[in-house]
Design a protein around this motif. Structure first.
Motif, PDB file in Angstrom:
ATOM      1  N   ARG A 225       0.823  -1.211   0.000  1.00  0.00           N
ATOM      2  CA  ARG A 225       0.000   0.000   0.000  1.00  0.00           C
ATOM      3  C   ARG A 225       0.858   1.263   0.000  1.00  0.00           C
ATOM      4  O   ARG A 225       0.529   2.247  -0.674  1.00  0.00           O
ATOM      5  CB  ARG A 225      -0.907   0.034   1.245  1.00  0.00           C
ATOM      6  N   ILE A 226       1.983   1.213   0.700  1.00  0.00           N
ATOM      7  CA  ILE A 226       2.864   2.376   0.726  1.00  0.00           C
ATOM      8  C   ILE A 226       3.451   2.606  -0.661  1.00  0.00           C
ATOM      9  O   ILE A 226       3.521   3.746  -1.157  1.00  0.00           O
ATOM     10  CB  ILE A 226       3.975   2.191   1.771  1.00  0.00           C
ATOM     11  N   GLU A 227       3.856   1.490  -1.335  1.00  0.00           N
ATOM     12  CA  GLU A 227       4.441   1.641  -2.663  1.00  0.00           C
ATOM     13  C   GLU A 227       3.389   2.066  -3.677  1.00  0.00           C
ATOM     14  O   GLU A 227       3.673   2.813  -4.612  1.00  0.00           O
ATOM     15  CB  GLU A 227       5.100   0.327  -3.087  1.00  0.00           C
ATOM     16  N   GLN A 228       2.155   1.609  -3.481  1.00  0.00           N
ATOM     17  CA  GLN A 228       1.085   2.013  -4.391  1.00  0.00           C
ATOM     18  C   GLN A 228       0.795   3.502  -4.308  1.00  0.00           C
ATOM     19  O   GLN A 228       0.359   4.112  -5.281  1.00  0.00           O
ATOM     20  CB  GLN A 228      -0.191   1.216  -4.081  1.00  0.00           C
ATOM     21  N   LEU A 229       1.031   4.074  -3.145  1.00  0.00           N
ATOM     22  CA  LEU A 229       0.719   5.491  -2.935  1.00  0.00           C
ATOM     23  C   LEU A 229       1.953   6.374  -2.983  1.00  0.00           C
ATOM     24  O   LEU A 229       1.874   7.556  -2.655  1.00  0.00           O
ATOM     25  CB  LEU A 229      -0.010   5.683  -1.600  1.00  0.00           C
ATOM     26  N   SER A 230       3.087   5.776  -3.377  1.00  0.00           N
ATOM     27  CA  SER A 230       4.295   6.570  -3.529  1.00  0.00           C
ATOM     28  C   SER A 230       4.151   7.427  -4.783  1.00  0.00           C
ATOM     29  O   SER A 230       3.942   6.910  -5.896  1.00  0.00           O
ATOM     30  CB  SER A 230       5.501   5.643  -3.656  1.00  0.00           C
ATOM     31  N   VAL A 231       4.227   8.736  -4.641  1.00  0.00           N
ATOM     32  CA  VAL A 231       3.938   9.662  -5.746  1.00  0.00           C
ATOM     33  C   VAL A 231       4.888   9.429  -6.918  1.00  0.00           C
ATOM     34  O   VAL A 231       4.466   9.372  -8.077  1.00  0.00           O
ATOM     35  CB  VAL A 231       4.033  11.121  -5.246  1.00  0.00           C
ATOM     36  N   GLY A 232       6.174   9.276  -6.667  1.00  0.00           N
ATOM     37  CA  GLY A 232       7.119   9.079  -7.762  1.00  0.00           C
ATOM     38  C   GLY A 232       6.838   7.810  -8.518  1.00  0.00           C
ATOM     39  O   GLY A 232       6.919   7.765  -9.749  1.00  0.00           O
ATOM     40  N   ARG A 233       6.487   6.709  -7.783  1.00  0.00           N
ATOM     41  CA  ARG A 233       6.192   5.435  -8.436  1.00  0.00           C
ATOM     42  C   ARG A 233       4.920   5.552  -9.279  1.00  0.00           C
ATOM     43  O   ARG A 233       4.837   4.997 -10.373  1.00  0.00           O
ATOM     44  CB  ARG A 233       6.040   4.354  -7.372  1.00  0.00           C
ATOM     45  N   VAL A 234       3.924   6.283  -8.766  1.00  0.00           N
ATOM     46  CA  VAL A 234       2.687   6.474  -9.530  1.00  0.00           C
ATOM     47  C   VAL A 234       2.988   7.215 -10.824  1.00  0.00           C
ATOM     48  O   VAL A 234       2.507   6.851 -11.916  1.00  0.00           O
ATOM     49  CB  VAL A 234       1.643   7.224  -8.683  1.00  0.00           C
ATOM     50  N   PHE A 235       3.795   8.292 -10.732  1.00  0.00           N
ATOM     51  CA  PHE A 235       4.143   9.056 -11.932  1.00  0.00           C
ATOM     52  C   PHE A 235       4.829   8.175 -12.969  1.00  0.00           C
ATOM     53  O   PHE A 235       4.443   8.138 -14.158  1.00  0.00           O
ATOM     54  CB  PHE A 235       5.067  10.218 -11.570  1.00  0.00           C
ATOM     55  N   THR A 236       5.863   7.415 -12.565  1.00  0.00           N
ATOM     56  CA  THR A 236       6.630   6.636 -13.539  1.00  0.00           C
ATOM     57  C   THR A 236       5.822   5.463 -14.093  1.00  0.00           C
ATOM     58  O   THR A 236       6.007   5.073 -15.240  1.00  0.00           O
ATOM     59  CB  THR A 236       7.919   6.095 -12.890  1.00  0.00           C
ATOM     60  N   THR A 237       4.920   4.919 -13.268  1.00  0.00           N
ATOM     61  CA  THR A 237       4.117   3.790 -13.745  1.00  0.00           C
ATOM     62  C   THR A 237       3.183   4.219 -14.862  1.00  0.00           C
ATOM     63  O   THR A 237       2.976   3.479 -15.843  1.00  0.00           O
ATOM     64  CB  THR A 237       3.328   3.186 -12.585  1.00  0.00           C
ATOM     65  N   PHE A 238       2.623   5.422 -14.728  1.00  0.00           N
ATOM     66  CA  PHE A 238       1.686   5.873 -15.753  1.00  0.00           C
ATOM     67  C   PHE A 238       2.387   6.582 -16.906  1.00  0.00           C
ATOM     68  O   PHE A 238       1.882   6.588 -18.031  1.00  0.00           O
ATOM     69  CB  PHE A 238       0.627   6.791 -15.143  1.00  0.00           C
ATOM     70  N   LEU A 239       3.561   7.172 -16.656  1.00  0.00           N
ATOM     71  CA  LEU A 239       4.273   7.845 -17.734  1.00  0.00           C
ATOM     72  C   LEU A 239       5.209   6.892 -18.470  1.00  0.00           C
ATOM     73  O   LEU A 239       5.494   7.065 -19.658  1.00  0.00           O
ATOM     74  CB  LEU A 239       5.072   9.023 -17.179  1.00  0.00           C
ATOM     75  N   PHE A 240       5.729   5.889 -17.735  1.00  0.00           N
ATOM     76  CA  PHE A 240       6.640   4.917 -18.356  1.00  0.00           C
ATOM     77  C   PHE A 240       6.152   3.518 -18.025  1.00  0.00           C
ATOM     78  O   PHE A 240       6.798   2.771 -17.263  1.00  0.00           O
ATOM     79  CB  PHE A 240       8.064   5.112 -17.826  1.00  0.00           C
ATOM     80  N   PRO A 241       5.000   3.104 -18.518  1.00  0.00           N
ATOM     81  CA  PRO A 241       4.418   1.820 -18.116  1.00  0.00           C
ATOM     82  C   PRO A 241       5.276   0.618 -18.499  1.00  0.00           C
ATOM     83  O   PRO A 241       5.181  -0.429 -17.874  1.00  0.00           O
ATOM     84  CB  PRO A 241       3.074   1.813 -18.845  1.00  0.00           C
TER      85      PRO A 241
END
Length: 812
Positions: free
Chosen positions: A741-757
């Motif tokens: 849950r912490i990794e799911q809500l990590s802002v940087g990880r969210v950005f890279t997952t959607f920008l660099f899937p």
């Protein structure tokens, strides 16, 4: 301002200070992160690496700013699930509750003294820097000594052989048969033989209770007298030092414990436990000598006014002095009091003695004033008290002189002194009336009252039943009767003094004293309580055994040795003993010896108490003499006020005499025995005294624990919820889930997952994500975008034309 701050600081407790510190910490705890986050927001740019966005997000979201600025993460409104929103709301509430608890709970903390387990004490001597200490002669330089009177042909001789002494005294008759002389072939030995020392110190052993020889004159000198074979001997000296009249407490002075509440002095060479930072409590048995006084109201008063015009010649300001019958004449019990049945050591019968003195004083005064008649007169055929020419309130004008000091307290051995029948006072006399005195009452008739009350004269033998009793007439400090200020002798004011007949005895007794030492205070030793020592039910076996020299000598200037003795001396010749809690001192006021009259020996225990009481009745209380301390209220308004309050009632008037005696005796003698033995010489191991060191313990006011109790309750609820989530939610709660849950809500990880899937996921390991995606540059302004791309927007006409939606990306 400087005078206020110490007072405020002095009112704060340790708990208050802890609460203030906690409040400051809480304020700083919220203020510092908020300021740091404020700075962080300024340092953060729109374009940063993904790791920078993650780290910055953690710092920004855990501050108070989301709540203050009501941002998305504040959880108010929106479509957030209710259970999640409520759980997140608990974070600031719990933080606030923790802050309140941290501030309020310490306020309930306190500290109070506590006694630690008893242990053997190590004691050390303490000095007294007061006038008592400075006025005390150095101990050990002077040996005990005494003189004994002799008797030849039924006449008193200045010197005689003392008990246990080998001194040879020869009386040589004058050739004409008129008188005799005293010769000392081998000189005069004033020392105290070892035999006497052994007997009268045997009862105290190595205890803290002083024996007869532990009582010494406070000031000692030496002199050479031809009457003593030109031998230099030690003699006591006397000089008043300080007064304790107004203290009304237990005092510790050099060599004594002074009971300035009830009267009496205890003998102790003062020491305190050593090496205890907070001090200690302990108890000791101490030898006390104390006065006991009973007074009876004569129901007569001396009333007067203050003259508007002072007599310049005599400095007399008393006007209209009268003796007023308050029932002492008109309501008198005309039955002659019975003969005094004196029980000696059993009971001094002070009340009975005082009553008979009051009765005789009133009867003789009535006969002098012709209020009534004397005893049977056969030639007149009348019995005593055949008529009564007085009623309650009747006034009899009295003569007076400026030396009479009617505006202060007076105590005198001369009964009826207000009649001025001879030597009661000096100075020019004014006022009064020439009473016919039909029965020829003289001053000698009144003088006999003191002798009857005392029950002894100088010619009586020294034995254990001839106890000392001093008697006199106490004229109380006057009280104003016209409704004006009680302490102001204004012109024309009216005043009244009660008259009490008083009888005083002296006794030695053992009392238990509870001490407290305070190593950090200004007063290193304090007396907390003084109580009579308790004995077993069979007092005859447990009470102390008191002994007295009994050589058949007269009371003429001979003061016997007394004290606690061992049982083996109970049947010894010339030693009389009695077993009881106290011992009434032997003597007679008939000799008139006072402390100011000069001390002839260095054996204080034999005579100091009797001399001090004679001093009170004859010098201090009578006309004051050259007494440097105001004990009558002539100069001190505070002393006058205290005597004014005590002298109005016969039940409390005796305390005046007791306190006067205590003041005089405290300047006269010291005690030399302490915890360490005689003179603190170490003859008694200090380890025999158990002391209770003073420690401290923490206290808490439960009212200040309410926030802490609520916090603990919430903690229990939260811990229970965590347990339920772990055990009853199908394994959905756990550390792996928490990490995900912490990794799911990590802002940087969210950005890279959607920008660099293709390169980032929400579940990849943190270390792998930091290496492969953390360095990627992400620009965050209206929306998040890759580095080097610009967003394209379309105007949303349906929402008023001022809202734009992202429709595409394009390369720069």
């Amino acid at each position: 301002m400087s005078s206020v701050v110490p007072r405020l600081v002095g009112e704060l407790t340790v708990g208050h200070v802890a609460g203030i510190i906690a409040a400051c910490v809480v304020i700083i705890r919220f203020l510092c992160p908020a300021v740091i986050t404020y700075v962080l927001a300024g340092l953060l740019r729109d374009t940063e690496t993904a790791s920078t966005w993650t780290v910055a997000s953690a710092g920004l979201q855990k501050s108070v700013w989301p709540t203050i600025l009501r941002t998305d993460s504040a959880g108010s409104g929106g479509a957030a699930r209710t259970l999640i929103r409520v759980t997140c709301t608990a974070f600031p509430l719990m933080a606030l509750l923790c802050a309140i608890t941290g501030v309020v709970t310490p306020l309930g903390l306190g500290e109070e003294p506590a006694t630690l387990p008893a242990r053997a004490g190590t004691f050390e001597y303490i000095t007294d820097d007061s006038a008592y200490g400075l006025g005390t002669s150095i101990r050990g330089r002077h040996s005990p000594s005494r003189l004994c009177p002799g008797e030849h042909l039924n006449r008193l001789a200045p010197l005689g052989t003392c008990p246990y002494s080998n001194t040879e005294v020869v009386y040589v008759d004058a050739p004409d048969g008129d008188g005799f002389s005293v010769e000392l072939p081998k000189g005069y030995d004033t020392s105290i033989p070892d035999e006497a020392r052994d007997i009268f110190s045997s009862g105290t052993g190595r205890s803290t209770v002083s024996n007869f020889f532990d009582i010494e004159w406070r000031q000692v000198s030496s002199e050479v007298s031809p009457n003593r074979g030109d031998e230099e001997v030690s003699v006591g000296m006397f000089r008043p030092l300080e007064s304790s009249i107004l203290d009304n407490k237990y005092k510790v002075i050099e060599g004594l414990i002074v009971d300035a509440i009830n009267g009496g002095i205890g003998f102790r060479n003062h020491t305190v436990p050593a090496g205890l930072s907070r001090g200690a409590y302990w108890e000791e048995d101490i030898l006390f000598v104390e006065p006991s006084t009973a007074c009876v109201n004569t129901n007569l008063t001396l009333d007067f006014g203050i003259s508007p015009v002072r007599n310049a010649e005599s400095n007399d300001h008393i006007a209209d002095l009268v003796l007023t019958d308050r029932g002492g004449f008109s309501q008198m019990n005309t039955t002659l009091p019975p003969l005094l049945v004196l029980n000696g050591q059993a009971e001094p019968e002070l009340q009975q003695r005082a009553y008979k003195s009051a009765w005789l004083n009133n009867a003789l005064t009535m006969v002098y004033l012709n209020v009534t008649n004397e005893k049977d007169k056969p030639r007149q055929g009348m019995k005593s008290f055949s008529y009564m020419d007085s009623v309650v309130g009747k006034e009899f004008p009295m003569p007076h002189s400026s030396t009479d000091d009617y505006d202060v307290l007076r105590l005198s051995t001369v009964f009826g002194n207000y009649l001025r029948l001879g030597l009661s006072s000096s100075g020019s006399v004014s006022g009064g009336r020439n009473y016919s005195n039909p029965f020829n009452i003289s001053e000698s008739d009144f003088d006999a009252i003191s002798t009857i009350c005392a029950g002894t004269v100088s010619a009586n033998p020294v034995n254990i039943t001839n106890i000392y009793v001093g008697c006199g007439l106490l004229r109380g400090a006057p009280r104003r009767t016209d409704g004006g200020p009680l302490l102001q002798f204004e012109s024309g004011s009216k005043w009244s003094s009660p008259l009490h007949a008083c009888a005083s005895s002296l006794r030695a007794t053992i009392k238990t004293v509870r001490f407290q030492s305070n190593s950090t205070g200004l007063v290193p030793l304090q007396v907390l309580s003084i109580t009579p020592k308790t004995y077993a039910a069979d007092e005859e076996a447990d009470a102390p055994l008191w002994g007295l020299e009994d050589w058949g000598l007269r009371l003429n200037n001979f003061s016997p040795i007394w004290g606690l003795v061992s049982p083996e001396y109970a049947t010894r010749k010339n030693v009389t003993t009695v077993r009881k809690p106290d011992f009434h001192l032997i003597g007679t006021p008939d000799n008139g010896l006072t402390l100011e009259g000069g001390l002839q020996d260095n054996l204080a225990g034999a005579s100091f108490a009797q001399f001090a009481m004679n001093t009170v009745y004859r010098t201090v209380g009578d006309v004051g003499g050259n007494w440097p301390i105001d004990l009558r209220g002539a100069a001190s308004l505070s002393v006058f006020q205290r005597w004014q309050n005590l002298s109005q009632d016969a039940a409390t008037a005796g305390a005046i005499i007791n306190l006067m005696w205590t003041d005089v005796a405290a300047s006269a003698v010291v005690g030399t025995r302490g915890v360490l033995g005689e003179g603190n010489s170490g003859t008694k191991p200090a380890g025999e005294i158990l002391v209770q060191p003073i420690g401290s313990r923490i206290t808490f006011d439960a009212r200040y624990g309410v926030p802490a109790a609520i916090l603990l309750a919430w903690l229990g609820v939260i811990m229970l919820a965590a347990l339920l989530c772990t055990c009853c939610c199908g394994g959905r709660a756990g550390f792996q889930t928490l990490r995900r849950r912490i990794e799911q809500l990590s802002v940087g990880r969210v950005f890279t997952t959607f920008l660099f899937p293709q390169e980032s996921t929400l579940t990849m390991p943190a270390k792998q994500w930091r290496v492969s995606n953390g360095p990627k540059i992400v620009t965050v302004d209206v929306v998040a975008r890759r580095a080097g791309e610009e967003p394209m927007y379309a105007r949303n006409e349906q929402e008023g034309g001022d809202t734009y939606g992202l429709i595409d990306w394009r390369k720069r």
